[in-house]
Write an enzyme that holds these catalytic residues in place. Structure first.
Site, PDB file in Angstrom:
ATOM      1  N   SER A 110     -65.978  29.614  -5.308  1.00 27.16           N
ATOM      2  CA  SER A 110     -64.851  28.813  -5.790  1.00 27.16           C
ATOM      3  C   SER A 110     -65.274  27.919  -6.947  1.00 27.16           C
ATOM      4  CB  SER A 110     -64.325  27.937  -4.649  1.00 27.16           C
ATOM      5  OG  SER A 110     -63.418  26.983  -5.150  1.00 27.16           O
ATOM      6  N   TYR A 132     -58.980  28.910 -11.044  1.00 25.91           N
ATOM      7  CA  TYR A 132     -57.543  28.663 -11.023  1.00 25.91           C
ATOM      8  C   TYR A 132     -57.081  28.522 -12.469  1.00 25.91           C
ATOM      9  CZ  TYR A 132     -57.980  27.540  -6.020  1.00 25.91           C
ATOM     10  OH  TYR A 132     -58.213  27.584  -4.675  1.00 25.91           O
ATOM     11  N   THR A 158     -57.192  33.074  -8.812  1.00 33.30           N
ATOM     12  CA  THR A 158     -56.320  32.798  -7.663  1.00 33.30           C
ATOM     13  C   THR A 158     -55.044  32.136  -8.173  1.00 33.30           C
ATOM     14  OG1 THR A 158     -58.225  32.535  -6.222  1.00 33.30           O
ATOM     15  CG2 THR A 158     -56.143  31.604  -5.447  1.00 33.30           C
ATOM     16  N   LYS A 256     -55.899  37.163  -7.062  1.00 27.24           N
ATOM     17  CA  LYS A 256     -55.852  36.866  -5.621  1.00 27.24           C
ATOM     18  C   LYS A 256     -54.593  36.069  -5.308  1.00 27.24           C
ATOM     19  CE  LYS A 256     -58.700  34.374  -2.189  1.00 27.24           C
ATOM     20  NZ  LYS A 256     -58.009  33.069  -2.054  1.00 27.24           N
ATOM     21  N   HIS A 280     -53.582  32.693   0.771  1.00 28.87           N
ATOM     22  CA  HIS A 280     -54.515  31.560   0.731  1.00 28.87           C
ATOM     23  C   HIS A 280     -54.863  31.096   2.150  1.00 28.87           C
ATOM     24  CE1 HIS A 280     -55.824  29.035  -2.844  1.00 28.87           C
ATOM     25  NE2 HIS A 280     -56.506  28.497  -1.848  1.00 28.87           N
ATOM     26  N   ASP A 311     -57.014  39.432   2.354  1.00 24.33           N
ATOM     27  CA  ASP A 311     -57.663  38.347   3.089  1.00 24.33           C
ATOM     28  C   ASP A 311     -56.618  37.549   3.832  1.00 24.33           C
ATOM     29  OD1 ASP A 311     -57.174  35.610   1.565  1.00 24.33           O
ATOM     30  OD2 ASP A 311     -57.577  37.088   0.011  1.00 24.33           O
ATOM     31  N   ARG A 315     -60.987  38.223  11.761  1.00 21.25           N
ATOM     32  CA  ARG A 315     -61.897  37.530  12.686  1.00 21.25           C
ATOM     33  C   ARG A 315     -62.831  38.481  13.425  1.00 21.25           C
ATOM     34  NH1 ARG A 315     -59.796  34.336   9.999  1.00 21.25           N
ATOM     35  NH2 ARG A 315     -58.698  32.415  10.549  1.00 21.25           N
ATOM     36  N   ARG A 335     -62.329  31.557   6.657  1.00 17.85           N
ATOM     37  CA  ARG A 335     -62.765  30.666   7.744  1.00 17.85           C
ATOM     38  C   ARG A 335     -63.894  31.275   8.568  1.00 17.85           C
ATOM     39  NH1 ARG A 335     -57.391  30.143   7.214  1.00 17.85           N
ATOM     40  NH2 ARG A 335     -56.443  28.081   6.924  1.00 17.85           N
TER      41      ARG A 335
HETATM   42  C1  LIG Z   1     -61.031  25.373   3.663  1.00 19.88           C
HETATM   43  C2  LIG Z   1     -60.575  26.438   2.738  1.00 19.88           C
HETATM   44  C3  LIG Z   1     -60.794  26.302   1.356  1.00 19.88           C
HETATM   45  C4  LIG Z   1     -60.366  27.299   0.482  1.00 19.88           C
HETATM   46  N1  LIG Z   1     -60.607  27.182  -0.856  1.00 19.88           N
HETATM   47  C5  LIG Z   1     -60.257  28.186  -1.697  1.00 19.88           C
HETATM   48  C6  LIG Z   1     -60.601  28.127  -3.075  1.00 19.88           C
HETATM   49  O1  LIG Z   1     -61.206  27.182  -3.551  1.00 19.88           O
HETATM   50  N2  LIG Z   1     -60.228  29.180  -3.842  1.00 19.88           N
HETATM   51  C7  LIG Z   1     -59.558  30.269  -3.350  1.00 19.88           C
HETATM   52  O2  LIG Z   1     -59.247  31.202  -4.085  1.00 19.88           O
HETATM   53  N3  LIG Z   1     -59.240  30.339  -2.046  1.00 19.88           N
HETATM   54  C8  LIG Z   1     -59.586  29.339  -1.211  1.00 19.88           C
HETATM   55  N4  LIG Z   1     -59.301  29.435   0.118  1.00 19.88           N
HETATM   56  C9  LIG Z   1     -58.632  30.636   0.621  1.00 19.88           C
HETATM   57  C10 LIG Z   1     -59.661  31.694   0.998  1.00 19.88           C
HETATM   58  O3  LIG Z   1     -60.317  32.233  -0.122  1.00 19.88           O
HETATM   59  C11 LIG Z   1     -58.987  32.868   1.728  1.00 19.88           C
HETATM   60  O4  LIG Z   1     -57.892  33.317   0.980  1.00 19.88           O
HETATM   61  C12 LIG Z   1     -58.534  32.494   3.131  1.00 19.88           C
HETATM   62  O5  LIG Z   1     -59.416  31.581   3.734  1.00 19.88           O
HETATM   63  C13 LIG Z   1     -58.438  33.751   3.978  1.00 19.88           C
HETATM   64  O6  LIG Z   1     -57.969  33.460   5.260  1.00 19.88           O
HETATM   65  P1  LIG Z   1     -58.952  33.279   6.528  1.00 19.88           P
HETATM   66  O7  LIG Z   1     -59.524  31.907   6.407  1.00 19.88           O
HETATM   67  O8  LIG Z   1     -58.031  33.428   7.674  1.00 19.88           O
HETATM   68  O9  LIG Z   1     -60.009  34.351   6.437  1.00 19.88           O
HETATM   69  C14 LIG Z   1     -59.698  28.434   0.999  1.00 19.88           C
HETATM   70  C15 LIG Z   1     -59.507  28.561   2.383  1.00 19.88           C
HETATM   71  C16 LIG Z   1     -59.935  27.583   3.247  1.00 19.88           C
HETATM   72  C17 LIG Z   1     -59.716  27.759   4.719  1.00 19.88           C
END
Ligand SMILES: Cc1cc2nc3c(=O)[nH]c(=O)nc-3n(C[C@H](O)[C@H](O)[C@H](O)COP(=O)(O)O)c2cc1C
Length: 392
Positions: A110, A132, A158, A256, A280, A311, A315, A335
């Site tokens: 990120s 972004y 994203t 994304k 997201h 995504d 799990r 996560r």
């Molecule tokens: C705490 C957290 C921070 C995240 N930060 C970003 C980020 O900076 N950039 C981004 O493209 N997606 C971000 N995401 C989204 C993740 O890349 C991803 O799309 C998402 O976590 C997938 O779902 P899952 O957590 O159920 O696997 C974030 C998700 C979480 C939970």
């Protein structure tokens, strides 16, 4: 594999350990979600609604999980999704990158990460740098040039973020800087987590809460919230802007955050190499269906014109198989890798990747498939009305 007390057998257990180890605010920042949490919950629940149709003979003795995504060779169809997260581990994203390298997968980094692209790329895993639409065009081009110079294998743009804030279960308090006042306020919850606290104290530094990859060339490193402010103040891009950004990057390029078929076609039009069907992780617009529900229609709409990833809610290895059966080339995990990092650092992320690998392998065996890319929709049982077609 030697089984130690720090080893865990499921992502659910990694999450329980993360909750026990992390201060309440840090854990809450990883749970994230928005509003009622409908989308966040549906991302997981939808996988539970999909079943399998296994065979018992004529099974493949060995299974091949290897694939490529955006030209990067992967030992299995799993990529670590970019997550802008601070304060989980004193070394930030470095243990995640080392785990990705040791298990032969790629890592999304990120632009809101706590460690620089240069440090993370040096850890050995192929890095897909995530940006972004933030700042002016010069700032964006400079960010891309920096990622290219650091050796990023691809770029992830994203797009799904609407700055919705507020959660029915309450949001964690995150300070702008860890000054004395902030430390005093956070002290009770930090002291209640001595293992976490000691890991930072013994590392000699406190969580930086900065976004080094958002620094302008020669400029100061912004705090997380300063970088967030720049992004928030930037007018959202049109598809022509996305096409412009794509033109600034001469390597593999992913968009994304896609859930609609019409948007997926626009991703093809801008010349992207890949898209991720994603909401997201349920952190954006609450009420968006689970990404696995939107996957089949998006995959059908774009065919092989662009690589389709998914995504949200992955799990276990069986979830990876379900996503591949519904049309994904690979999945990204958010996560799951964060719970692993919180539970046991680099070894915890490796543990999560091993859980996904063995789970996917066992699922392929039961389904009589020799290769992960042989999975089809016939392998899964979906309830009537499971899939959603968003847009046309
Ligand atoms: C705490 C957290 C921070 C995240 N930060 C970003 C980020 O900076 N950039 C981004 O493209 N997606 C971000 N995401 C989204 C993740 O890349 C991803 O799309 C998402 O976590 C997938 O779902 P899952 O957590 O159920 O696997 C974030 C998700 C979480 C939970």
């Amino acid at each position: 594999m030697s089984v130690t007390r720090s080893w865990f057998e499921s992502v659910a257990e990694a999450q329980r350990r993360a909750e026990r180890r992390l201060p309440r605010s840090v854990y809450g920042a990883l749970v994230a979600g928005t509003e009622r949490g409908l989308t966040m919950d549906d991302n997981v629940a939808a996988f539970e609604q999909l079943g399998f149709a296994p065979h018992v003979a004529d099974l493949a003795a060995t299974r091949d999980l290897a694939t490529t995504v955006m030209g990067v060779a992967l030992s299995m169809p799993v990529v670590i999704s970019p997550t802008g997260v601070q304060a989980v581990h004193p070394d930030g994203e470095l243990p995640v990158a080392r785990a990705a390298a040791s298990r032969g997968v790629a890592m999304g980094l990120s632009s809101f990460a706590s460690r620089s692209i240069e440090d993370v790329a040096g850890a050995g895993a192929p890095v897909l740098f995530q940006v972004y639409w933030s700042g002016d065009r010069d700032a964006m081009v400079a960010r891309l040039e920096r990622a290219r110079a650091a050796g990023a294998a691809g770029l992830i743009l994203t797009l799904d973020w609407s700055f919705a804030h507020g959660r029915d279960w309450g949001s964690p308090w995150i300070p702008e800087r860890l000054d004395l006042a902030a430390m005093a306020r956070l002290a009770p919850e930090a002291l209640a987590r001595p293992g976490w606290l000691w890991s930072f104290v013994s590392s000699g530094h406190l969580p930086g809460l900065e976004a080094p990859n958002m620094a302008r060339p020669g400029g100061l490193t912004p705090t997380f919230f300063q970088a967030y402010g720049e992004w928030m103040a930037t007018p959202p891009p049109a598809w022509a802007d996305v096409a412009w950004l794509r033109g600034q990057w001469d390597g593999p390029f992913m968009v994304k955050g896609i859930c609609r078929v019409d948007d997926a076609r626009r991703v093809v039009d801008v010349g992207a190499s890949a898209l991720s069907v994603s909401n997201h992780g349920g952190n954006n617009l609450d009420g968006t269906p689970a990404s696995i529900r939107a996957l089949a229609s998006v995959a059908d709409a774009v065919g092989d014109q662009v690589e389709v990833l998914l995504d949200g809610g992955v799990r276990r290895g069986g979830d990876v198989a379900k996503a591949l059966a519904m049309g994904a080339r690979a999945v990204m995990i958010g996560r799951a890798s964060l719970w692993g990092l919180a539970a046991n650092g680099q070894a915890g992320v490796e543990n999560v990747l091993d859980i996904l690998r063995t789970g996917l392998d066992a699922t392929l065996r039961a389904l009589g498939r020799a290769r992960a890319d042989e999975l089809t929709r016939d392998d899964v049982i979906a309830p009537v009305g499971f899939s959603r077609v968003l847009g046309s």
